[in-house]
Enzyme design. Structure first.
Site, PDB file in Angstrom:
ATOM      1  N   ASP A 169     -40.987 -41.431  84.726  1.00 17.92           N
ATOM      2  CA  ASP A 169     -40.642 -42.549  85.596  1.00 17.92           C
ATOM      3  C   ASP A 169     -39.359 -42.251  86.364  1.00 17.92           C
ATOM      4  OD1 ASP A 169     -42.292 -45.013  85.633  1.00 17.92           O
ATOM      5  OD2 ASP A 169     -42.125 -44.854  83.460  1.00 17.92           O
TER       6      ASP A 169
ATOM      7  N   ASP B 125     -41.305 -46.219  89.837  1.00 18.37           N
ATOM      8  CA  ASP B 125     -41.331 -47.593  89.355  1.00 18.37           C
ATOM      9  C   ASP B 125     -40.922 -48.571  90.454  1.00 18.37           C
ATOM     10  OD1 ASP B 125     -41.362 -49.584  87.090  1.00 18.37           O
ATOM     11  OD2 ASP B 125     -39.264 -49.762  87.696  1.00 18.37           O
TER      12      ASP B 125
ATOM     13  N   GLU C  67     -45.843 -47.318  92.168  1.00 17.21           N
ATOM     14  CA  GLU C  67     -46.302 -48.613  91.658  1.00 17.21           C
ATOM     15  C   GLU C  67     -46.108 -49.645  92.763  1.00 17.21           C
ATOM     16  OE1 GLU C  67     -45.293 -51.754  88.025  1.00 17.21           O
ATOM     17  OE2 GLU C  67     -43.677 -50.627  88.987  1.00 17.21           O
TER      18      GLU C  67
ATOM     19  N   HIS D  27     -48.427 -50.111  80.638  1.00 13.61           N
ATOM     20  CA  HIS D  27     -47.557 -50.806  79.691  1.00 13.61           C
ATOM     21  C   HIS D  27     -47.283 -52.258  80.069  1.00 13.61           C
ATOM     22  CE1 HIS D  27     -45.143 -49.168  82.929  1.00 13.61           C
ATOM     23  NE2 HIS D  27     -44.201 -50.043  82.653  1.00 13.61           N
ATOM     24  N   ASP D  28     -47.800 -52.704  81.198  1.00  9.64           N
ATOM     25  CA  ASP D  28     -47.547 -54.077  81.660  1.00  9.64           C
ATOM     26  C   ASP D  28     -48.760 -54.999  81.564  1.00  9.64           C
ATOM     27  OD1 ASP D  28     -44.896 -53.600  82.291  1.00  9.64           O
ATOM     28  OD2 ASP D  28     -45.326 -53.033  84.365  1.00  9.64           O
TER      29      ASP D  28
END
Length: 559
Positions: A97, A202, A258, A333-334
């Site tokens: 990231d 990110d 993202e 992960h979200d």
């Protein structure tokens, strides 16, 4: 066509929950090193590791206090260097990231920035004076934060507010400042020179902010969730082209942005069109909420909105085809665990395997999330103490403590969507702590780890794990590699309310993918293609049925 990442199969690792090597209850870098043999066994050739930088861990590492050092929770720089070397020996590439939108409030840039209005670091962040409305001091704008409440935090030291679209401990960087951009360029070069193979960028859509003018978004909420105030603004593309020109284009790497929820294909193309020289691909969240979860009554079964899901798949597959590159995934992960989100507990194996077929024969670079390959599910939350997600605790403070929402209703509501669903401990075995380590883990372990775990699924021939291994092998190593990687995508039976069918074709080779997205049996007429071979099925099939079973999925070579 020559880009290595077009023939990659990615695996995302949430490091804190993956494997604890030193038995302190926290996953770490050496834990990943320990599991490289497993990752090779699974068949993937690319891993994306969530942040491991020095951080106070307000948001598990997305609040960075030092971009050049490793958090002591996870190890040190020698561990990272060893991981890179050993992964490369196994022909596994690594992306990490790159945190672009914010730092921690404990980063030395911010510590300096808040000291005074004329500090050299002041303009590294977005500061604004308070307004006086009806005789009261208030925020510079009425914009909402993604994590609840205002996107502004008051700082008494200079009597100004700083912007924070996430947690109050995560102040937003000011990308208008060329010094900030130069800092990010240097950070990116540092990690690339260390040997990593690219970045997942990110919150990349939020680097540009509009003028500080109140939102007129129609809502009863005090702070207005008009995300367009700081999402996908044109200036973002200037920043990315600069990064590409000065860093990305100098290395043989992959960059994945993202771009958040409900992004338009047209927006995505601005990021990934090769002519624009920005990013290689982007993650979007459109397909993550195609069920009745938000509006269902208590006890009501989750049900896929099949027409919506098919429409979204077609939009992204057809919309980017020939114009850019796709990233395909079920969750990160979200989001909730896909086995719980779109699977069916009554047809668990069938539905989870079907979902894998549905997604991973489409075109684009696939990413699976750790635990997805064994069918890990959402845990059961009983109280606010079960949640680790800072955004949930922010919402609890606002909704329950301040606005007196019933706590049980709140828990029931957020259990469906909380990011904690994906962050439970990786289930390696049926041993204590699910084989994660020998100390009590930092987060929840799902109660079902004795029956859903890597060790047992390796030993079970028909497990979900082995089914994922077959899909990965077909994508990367079979005679169908090129048709899956480069083939044209065409959705068939678009109006069907239960079945998702699509054709992949490349240089005379054709693959037909058929998925029943429901628990109901479905009869279909002739498919219109001559069947040459059954490539994969989640049921034992020697010939193609014309009545498809609950959650049946089948992949065919046709002509």
């Amino acid at each position: 066509m020559g880009k290595w990442w077009k023939k990659a199969f990615g695996y995302q690792i949430y490091i804190r929950s993956f494997k604890d090597s030193n038995h302190d209850g926290i996953g770490d870098i050496r834990g990943i090193i320990e599991k490289l043999d497993y990752l090779s066994y699974l068949g993937i050739n690319l891993i994306w590791i969530c942040p491991f930088f020095e951080s106070p861990m307000d948001d598990n590492g997305y609040d960075v206090s030092d971009f050049y050092n490793v958090s002591s929770d996870y190890g040190d720089m020698s561990d990272i260097k060893e991981l890179i070397a050993k992964a490369h020996q196994k022909k596994i590439k690594i992306i990490i990231d790159l945190i672009l939108n914010q730092t921690s409030d404990e980063h030395h840039w911010f510590q300096e920035s808040r000291k005074s209005k004329d500090n050299p670091y002041r303009d590294y962040y977005i500061w604004a004076p308070p307004r006086i409305i009806d005789g009261k001091q208030t925020e510079p704008t009425n914009w909402a934060s993604f994590f609840g409440g205002s996107c502004w935090e008051y700082d008494q030291q200079t009597n100004e507010y700083y912007m924070k679209i996430f947690s109050r401990k995560m102040p937003d960087l000011n990308w208008k400042n060329p010094k900030v951009r130069e800092e990010i360029i240097n950070i990116a070069k540092y990690w690339l020179d260390l040997g990593i193979d690219g970045f997942r960028l990110d919150a990349v859509a939020h680097l540009g902010k509009s003028e500080l003018i109140d939102s007129t978004y129609q809502t009863s909420e005090k702070y207005k969730p008009e995300w367009e105030k700081y999402s996908n603004l044109p200036i973002v593309h200037d920043y990315l082209r600069e990064l590409n020109q000065k860093v990305f284009s100098k290395y043989d790497i992959v960059t994945v942005g993202e771009v958040g929820g409900r992004a338009l294909v047209e927006d995505a193309l601005l990021y990934v069109s090769p002519k624009r020289k920005e990013l290689d691909m982007v993650f979007n969240f459109d397909h993550n909420w195609c069920n009745n979860g938000w509006n269902r009554k208590k006890g009501e079964k989750l049900k896929i909105n099949v027409p919506l899901m098919k429409e979204i798949f077609n939009k992204w597959q057809s919309g980017l085809q020939g114009k850019g590159w796709n990233a395909i995934y079920w969750l990160n992960h979200d989001q909730p665990r896909v086995a719980s989100h779109y699977g069916d507990s009554e047809y668990f194996q069938e539905s989870v395997k079907m979902l894998a077929v549905c997604m991973y024969f489409m075109w684009g670079t696939p990413f699976i999330y750790n635990g997805e390959e064994i069918g890990m599910t959402n845990p059961k939350f009983k109280s606010i103490d079960d949640f680790k997600d800072v955004s949930i605790h922010n919402q609890y403070r606002i909704n329950v403590l301040e606005n007196k929402q019933d706590p049980d209703d709140f828990i029931n509501q957020v259990s469906y969507s909380t990011r904690d669903n994906a962050r439970t401990i990786m289930q390696w075995s049926n041993e204590e702590y699910a084989g994660f380590g020998k100390a009590k883990p930092w987060n929840m372990i799902n109660d079902n780890y004795p029956v859903i775990n890597v060790k047992d699924e390796i030993e079970e021939e028909n497990s979900i794990l082995h089914f994922y291994r077959k899909i990965i092998d077909i994508r990367l190593n079979s005679e169908y590699n090129n048709v899956i990687t480069f083939g044209k995508y065409q959705q068939l039976a678009k109006e069907h309310s239960q079945m998702y069918l699509y054709l992949r074709q490349y240089r005379g080779k054709k693959i037909l993918v058929i998925c029943n997205l429901t628990c109901e049996k479905v009869k279909m007429d002739e498919l219109g293609y001559k069947i040459k071979k059954i490539i994969l099925s989640n049921y034992e099939r020697k010939e193609v049925p014309f009545e498809f079973a609950s959650y049946e999925a089948i992949v065919l070579e046709v002509e």
